[in-house]
Design a protein around this motif. Sequence first.
Motif, mmCIF file in Angstrom:
data_model
loop_
_atom_site.group_PDB
_atom_site.id
_atom_site.type_symbol
_atom_site.label_atom_id
_atom_site.label_comp_id
_atom_site.label_asym_id
_atom_site.label_seq_id
_atom_site.Cartn_x
_atom_site.Cartn_y
_atom_site.Cartn_z
ATOM 1 N N MET A 85 0.830 -1.199 0.000
ATOM 2 C CA MET A 85 0.000 0.000 0.000
ATOM 3 C C MET A 85 0.866 1.251 0.000
ATOM 4 O O MET A 85 0.602 2.206 -0.741
ATOM 5 C CB MET A 85 -0.910 -0.033 1.244
ATOM 6 C CG MET A 85 -1.825 1.153 1.388
ATOM 7 S SD MET A 85 -3.004 1.280 0.029
ATOM 8 C CE MET A 85 -4.368 0.331 0.683
ATOM 9 N N VAL A 86 1.919 1.233 0.806
ATOM 10 C CA VAL A 86 2.715 2.448 1.006
ATOM 11 C C VAL A 86 3.501 2.815 -0.256
ATOM 12 O O VAL A 86 3.565 3.983 -0.627
ATOM 13 C CB VAL A 86 3.670 2.284 2.216
ATOM 14 C CG1 VAL A 86 4.614 3.468 2.321
ATOM 15 C CG2 VAL A 86 2.874 2.148 3.497
ATOM 16 N N LEU A 87 4.075 1.818 -0.944
ATOM 17 C CA LEU A 87 4.957 2.151 -2.060
ATOM 18 C C LEU A 87 4.255 2.880 -3.201
ATOM 19 O O LEU A 87 4.746 3.922 -3.638
ATOM 20 C CB LEU A 87 5.682 0.891 -2.551
ATOM 21 C CG LEU A 87 6.688 0.327 -1.530
ATOM 22 C CD1 LEU A 87 7.289 -0.974 -2.020
ATOM 23 C CD2 LEU A 87 7.780 1.327 -1.226
ATOM 24 N N PRO A 88 3.107 2.408 -3.706
ATOM 25 C CA PRO A 88 2.426 3.186 -4.757
ATOM 26 C C PRO A 88 1.946 4.549 -4.255
ATOM 27 O O PRO A 88 1.990 5.529 -5.009
ATOM 28 C CB PRO A 88 1.222 2.329 -5.156
ATOM 29 C CG PRO A 88 1.340 1.054 -4.462
ATOM 30 C CD PRO A 88 2.403 1.146 -3.431
ATOM 31 N N LEU A 89 1.522 4.624 -2.984
ATOM 32 C CA LEU A 89 1.092 5.910 -2.428
ATOM 33 C C LEU A 89 2.251 6.883 -2.397
ATOM 34 O O LEU A 89 2.132 8.047 -2.775
ATOM 35 C CB LEU A 89 0.564 5.717 -0.995
ATOM 36 C CG LEU A 89 -0.851 5.189 -0.842
ATOM 37 C CD1 LEU A 89 -1.147 4.938 0.626
ATOM 38 C CD2 LEU A 89 -1.854 6.176 -1.411
ATOM 39 N N TYR A 90 3.402 6.376 -1.962
ATOM 40 C CA TYR A 90 4.596 7.217 -1.897
ATOM 41 C C TYR A 90 4.963 7.723 -3.290
ATOM 42 O O TYR A 90 5.246 8.903 -3.474
ATOM 43 C CB TYR A 90 5.746 6.431 -1.281
ATOM 44 C CG TYR A 90 7.053 7.189 -1.260
ATOM 45 C CD1 TYR A 90 7.314 8.120 -0.265
ATOM 46 C CD2 TYR A 90 8.006 6.983 -2.241
ATOM 47 C CE1 TYR A 90 8.501 8.818 -0.243
ATOM 48 C CE2 TYR A 90 9.199 7.690 -2.234
ATOM 49 C CZ TYR A 90 9.440 8.609 -1.236
ATOM 50 O OH TYR A 90 10.613 9.308 -1.231
ATOM 51 N N ALA A 91 4.915 6.813 -4.264
ATOM 52 C CA ALA A 91 5.269 7.187 -5.634
ATOM 53 C C ALA A 91 4.339 8.278 -6.142
ATOM 54 O O ALA A 91 4.781 9.250 -6.773
ATOM 55 C CB ALA A 91 5.212 5.962 -6.545
ATOM 56 N N ALA A 92 3.035 8.151 -5.848
ATOM 57 C CA ALA A 92 2.070 9.146 -6.323
ATOM 58 C C ALA A 92 2.267 10.476 -5.604
ATOM 59 O O ALA A 92 2.214 11.537 -6.223
ATOM 60 C CB ALA A 92 0.651 8.636 -6.105
ATOM 61 N N LEU A 93 2.494 10.408 -4.287
ATOM 62 C CA LEU A 93 2.599 11.652 -3.512
ATOM 63 C C LEU A 93 3.904 12.383 -3.789
ATOM 64 O O LEU A 93 3.959 13.607 -3.726
ATOM 65 C CB LEU A 93 2.492 11.334 -2.010
ATOM 66 C CG LEU A 93 1.092 11.017 -1.500
ATOM 67 C CD1 LEU A 93 1.161 10.406 -0.115
ATOM 68 C CD2 LEU A 93 0.239 12.279 -1.473
ATOM 69 N N GLU A 94 4.958 11.608 -4.098
ATOM 70 C CA GLU A 94 6.242 12.248 -4.307
ATOM 71 C C GLU A 94 6.263 13.048 -5.608
ATOM 72 O O GLU A 94 6.919 14.069 -5.713
ATOM 73 C CB GLU A 94 7.360 11.203 -4.303
ATOM 74 C CG GLU A 94 8.643 11.782 -3.748
ATOM 75 C CD GLU A 94 9.856 11.130 -4.342
ATOM 76 O OE1 GLU A 94 9.694 10.287 -5.252
ATOM 77 O OE2 GLU A 94 10.962 11.463 -3.907
ATOM 78 N N LYS A 95 5.513 12.527 -6.596
ATOM 79 C CA LYS A 95 5.473 13.194 -7.903
ATOM 80 C C LYS A 95 4.726 14.517 -7.833
ATOM 81 O O LYS A 95 4.866 15.371 -8.694
ATOM 82 C CB LYS A 95 4.775 12.272 -8.915
ATOM 83 C CG LYS A 95 5.744 11.489 -9.789
ATOM 84 C CD LYS A 95 5.026 10.806 -10.917
ATOM 85 C CE LYS A 95 4.232 9.626 -10.447
ATOM 86 N NZ LYS A 95 3.591 8.828 -11.456
#
Lengths: 265, 303
Positions: free
Chosen positions: B185-195
Motif C-alpha cells: 500500500m505504502v509504495l504506490p502511495l509514496y510514488a504518487a505523492l512524491e510526484k
Amino acid sequence: MAGSWSRFNIISLTLGFAFLYIPIVLLVIYSFNESRLVTVWGGFSFKWYGAMLNNSALMSAAWVTARVALISATLATILGTMAAVALTRYSQFRGRLLFSGMAVAPLVMPEVITGLSLLLLFVAVGLDRGFTTIMLAHTTFAMCYVAVVVQSRLVTFDRSLEEAAMDLGATPARAFFQVTLPVIAPAVIAGWMLAFTLSLDDLVIASFTSGPGATTLPMKIYSQVRLGVTPEINAISTVLIGIVTVGVLAASLFNKRRALRERQG
Amino acid sequence: MSRPSPSLLSRVVIWVPYLWLLALFLAPFFIVFKISLSQTAIAMPPYTPTFGLSEGWEGLKNAFNSLSFDNYLWVFGDPLYVKAYLSSLKFAAISTVLALLIGYPLAYGMTRAPENLRTIFLMMVILPFWTSFLIRIYAWVAILKPEGLLNQFLLSLGIIKQPLIILNTDLAIYIGIVYSYLPFMVLPLYAALEKMDHSLVEAAQDLGCTPIKAFWKVTFPLSLPGVLAGSMLVFIPAVGEFVVPDLLGGSSTLMIGKTLWAEFFVNRDWPVASAVAILLLLILVLPIVYFQRVQAKARESEV
C-alpha cells in the motif's frame, strides 16, 4: 503544513514504522532467549542457534530451499529480462496483449490458485513432483516480478546509445550485451534478488508442487509453527532476516555508489 | 533507422518467455477448469479424467456427454462455501481500508521528510517486504497469544486485568493482513505523492483553504492513482490469502484460500478444489483486469 516537517508527520512515521518493525525486532530478541518458553525471558543465549544447526531435517530443508532459490532466480532473471525487453522494444507482435497480461497477472494472483493450477499441470503431463516442479513453479511466478522491475528501468533507457552501437557495426545481440545490459544491470540484479527471496519465502506454491522428499524450509517452518512457537524457529528466522537485510543494504549501497560515480564520471 | 529486422533474435526474445508463460501460467488454468468438471475418484490422481485426447473423437464425444457441473452445484449448494467467499471479500475489503488508513499518513509523512531521510524511510518500508511473509506472520503469534508479549505488557502496566483473547479471532486476521500487505500500500502511495507538485497545496492555502481542506481538495485527488494501485495490490491477494487465516485465525474462520487448501490437502477432493479455484478466479477477474489497465496506463505515462 506546506513543506514543513510537522508533528503530525513525525507521529505517523513513528507509529507506522513501529508497527512494521516491533514484531520483527521482538522475534529477533527472543531468538537469543535461554528459556524454552518463547514469551518468557530467561537470559541471553545462543543455544537455539546450536539446536538449529543440529536439526538435520531443518538443515536439509534449508539446503533444498537454497538450491531451488538459486536455480529458479537465475532462470527467472533470464526469462523475465527477455520478457521485459520484448514488451518494451517490440510494440507489435501477435498476442502482445495476452503476453503483457500474463506478465502482470501472477503478481496479484492468489497463491492458492497458482499452486493448484501448476500442480494439476504437472500431474497432467506426468512430471514427478519434487525438486524440479518446485523450481519450475518458482521460476514462473518470479519471472513476472523480474519483468516488472527490469521494464521500469528499460523505459527510461536511452535507446539511441544502442542504435549508435549498431550503426558502428555491432550486431543487435552484441549491442544489447555491451551497451544495454550494463546500463540496466542494477535492475537485473535487483530482479534476481527479488526472485531469490520470493522463492526462499514461498510456502503455498511449494506445498502444492512439491512431492515426497522435497521439503523446503518454509514448509518445514510452517509444519513446526502449527505445533507451536519454538525458539529454534526464531533462530532460523533471525538468520533469514539477517541474510535479507544484509543483501538489501549491500545492493542499495552498491547502487548509490554507482549512481554517484555516474554523476561524477 | 536503416537496420535490418533482427528477426531471429527478436523472435527468441519474444517467444521464449511467451511460450513459458503460455505453458506454465495459462495452460494450467484450462486444466483446472477441466478437472473442475470431472468426478472425484479414489485413485491417484484422485479424479476421473473427463475428456482426454487419447481416446480420439469418440472418446471426446462420450466424455462431453458425461461432463458434469456437479462440483459447481456442490459448491453453490453448500452455504459453507458461499459464506467463505463472502467473508473473504469482507476480510479483504476491511483490511484494504485499514491498510489505507495506516499507509496514507505514513507515505505522506515520508514525502514531507527531508530528502536524505526519504531514501532511508523508503528502504525501511521495502525491507519488511523482502523479509519472509511466513516469518512475519509467525512473529505475531508470539505477540498475540493469550500468554503472549502484548498481554504481558498490558497486564504489567495494569491496563487490563485479564489477558485479551486476540489470537484465533477475526481481529488477528485483520492485523496479520494489514501488517503483511502494508508495504504494497505504502509504495504506490509514496510514488504518487512524491510526484505531486507541492506548490499546488501552497496555492490553495494562499487562496484561503485550511490545510485540511487543501488536503481533500488538492493532495488526495492527485494521489488517487496511488490509492487505487495500492488498494488493488492489497485487496486481490488478500481475498485468496491462506497463511494469515491459517496461523492467526480461529478454526471457525472462513476464508476461501483456507477452504481450498483444506479441500485439496485434507479432503483430497481435487475436482471440488478446482471448482473453488475457478469461482475464486471469476470473482477476482474484474479487479485483476482493472489493475492491469491502471498499470499499463501508468507505464505509458512514464514513457
